[in-house]
Design an enzyme around this catalytic site. Sequence first.
Site, PDB file in Angstrom:
ATOM      1  N   CYS A 181       5.611  29.932  16.559  1.00  0.00           N
ATOM      2  CA  CYS A 181       5.366  30.628  17.421  1.00  0.00           C
ATOM      3  C   CYS A 181       4.755  29.742  18.713  1.00  0.00           C
ATOM      4  O   CYS A 181       3.768  30.125  19.234  1.00  0.00           O
ATOM      5  CB  CYS A 181       4.471  31.700  17.114  1.00  0.00           C
ATOM      6  N   LYS A 183      -6.005  35.322   7.454  1.00  0.00           N
ATOM      7  CA  LYS A 183      -5.963  33.924   7.307  1.00  0.00           C
ATOM      8  C   LYS A 183      -7.132  33.356   6.417  1.00  0.00           C
ATOM      9  O   LYS A 183      -7.428  32.175   6.630  1.00  0.00           O
ATOM     10  CB  LYS A 183      -5.781  33.224   8.583  1.00  0.00           C
ATOM     11  N   ASP A 241      -9.071  31.610  20.829  1.00  0.00           N
ATOM     12  CA  ASP A 241      -8.253  32.067  19.762  1.00  0.00           C
ATOM     13  C   ASP A 241      -8.552  31.420  18.453  1.00  0.00           C
ATOM     14  O   ASP A 241      -8.528  30.215  18.286  1.00  0.00           O
ATOM     15  CB  ASP A 241      -6.765  31.811  20.087  1.00  0.00           C
ATOM     16  N   HIS A 263      -0.560  29.483  20.461  1.00  0.00           N
ATOM     17  CA  HIS A 263       0.442  30.210  19.785  1.00  0.00           C
ATOM     18  C   HIS A 263       0.861  31.248  20.862  1.00  0.00           C
ATOM     19  O   HIS A 263       0.263  31.381  22.005  1.00  0.00           O
ATOM     20  CB  HIS A 263      -0.327  30.941  19.021  1.00  0.00           C
ATOM     21  N   GLN A 308      -7.208  30.049  13.628  1.00  0.00           N
ATOM     22  CA  GLN A 308      -7.237  28.815  12.815  1.00  0.00           C
ATOM     23  C   GLN A 308      -8.440  28.158  12.453  1.00  0.00           C
ATOM     24  O   GLN A 308      -8.744  27.064  12.102  1.00  0.00           O
ATOM     25  CB  GLN A 308      -6.125  28.075  13.255  1.00  0.00           C
TER      26      GLN A 308
END
Lengths: 125, 406
Positions: free
Chosen positions: B363, B225, B199, B124, B202
């Site tokens: 993104c 999220k 990261d 991202h 997700q």
Amino acid sequence: MSFDELYSEIFMEIYDHPHNFGTIESADLKSEDSNPLCGDKINIYIKIDENRRITDVKFTGKGCAISMVSASMLTDKIKGMRIEEVLAIKPEEVIELLKVPVGSTRVKCALLPLAVIRKATGINP
Amino acid sequence: MSDIWESIRNDFPILNRRFNGNRLIYLDNAATTQIPEYVLDGLMEFYKNSNANVHRGVYALSEEATDRYEKARETVRSFIGANRPEEILFVRGSTEGLNLIASSLGKYLFNGKKGGIITTIMEHHSNIVPWQFLQESGAELIFADIHDDGTLDYSFLDMIDENTKIVTVTGTSNVLGVIPDIKKIARKVHDAGAYLVVDGAQLVPHKEVNVNDLECDFLVFSGHKMVAPTGIGVVWGKYDLLEKIPPYMGGGDMIKEVHKYNATWNDLPQKFEAGTTNIAGAIALEKAIQYLKKIGMNKIEEREHTLTKMGMEIFDRMKNVTLYGPHENRASLFSFNIGRAHAHDVASIFDSLGIAIRAGHHCAQPLMERYNVTAMARASLYFYNSEEDVAMIEKGIEKVKQVFRT
């Protein structure tokens, strides 16, 4: 937004066979711009006469149906117009030209061709 | 089994909304998730009963707010298996988290020295641009590639050497649904004496994560999220490392002493929490974690696996549809293109059926370039999606094919 209006047969027919699609080798004015949101990209080529009247205009590009149909209709509209008249075209007129309801996010797609034409004629959108 | 999931849907008032006469089919969960009443009530209850600024007040209400804020931190600590609550930093979200790490770890590592930062082509923008900023400080940015099926090409592990300072990789790609093997990367990174940033935006919402098992040095994730509101997220970092690296933002609460020309830093975690943080957001994140844990992260993972399998069957059946990412071991999202149709037209046509999907570059422009496309459409699931929701993907694709005669 009514879907059947937006992606009508007429609309898709223009998308399949856009008017003025191509390049002009000896263009007097040209410009390109892209929409960072969706990656739509449009190039505009304009030929003008000594009275700054548009004698020919073509576009190339890659994008969604709304931006392509808008480019087709708008290039049709400006052919024969003087540069000053082109610069006076308001965003609302482009939306009106499309004859379909465009949602707030997709307005940017519809207005990209106008922005590129304005850029080509030397005025920032 | 299906009854449980049916009743779970009732926890989310927004799922009853209708658009253009159609029931909302929300398939944009990788962008943001919906919030259950339990979390909304918790947020409201905090404001009604316990709202005050934290840490500085000596009155009972402020002490209560502080206790609740710190209890939320403890809940997050336990949720990701961290060793100490001071390792949990509340931030706005993953983007702010990655900027914090890039800035503070960058200052610590690249102070006049050169070195390599390895990231991947599927990141991202928030895991690319903050690292680009460090190029001015002597960092060389290197991109690990992927195979055409989207899986990470682990040959980049051979590029990790004593020059490598940081490796930063997504826990799950927001476009491809690829789930890289973090452990495998971690060992190589640590052998070289470098640091590993993950990261988790997700990853953390969809499966049980234990930072000690992952063996990374930093992890970030976003509340919105994982059924919490926007504006609250988490940085987890190893205590010793957070002690060593300089603060990110200056301001109130992050200092011990301020003089005219210098200041000393507060202890962890306040050192990294300048200004008034999103206190109620932290409380809401705690409620979200409680909600997810009540269902069970393993149950959630299982449920998403079932729905994802269903989705894969649709894409396997569809002709003239390109699905990006691997067939096996993929997260619950599908990025795709349909014949000659632009992804934005695809999303508009899905919208006409009440189906909310995302279209664009997600993104991840370097990844779009890697696949030589300008945009993709993406349907992303969460545990509260139903089998009917997934089946609607097929309806949407069929309608696009009909309109575009493709």
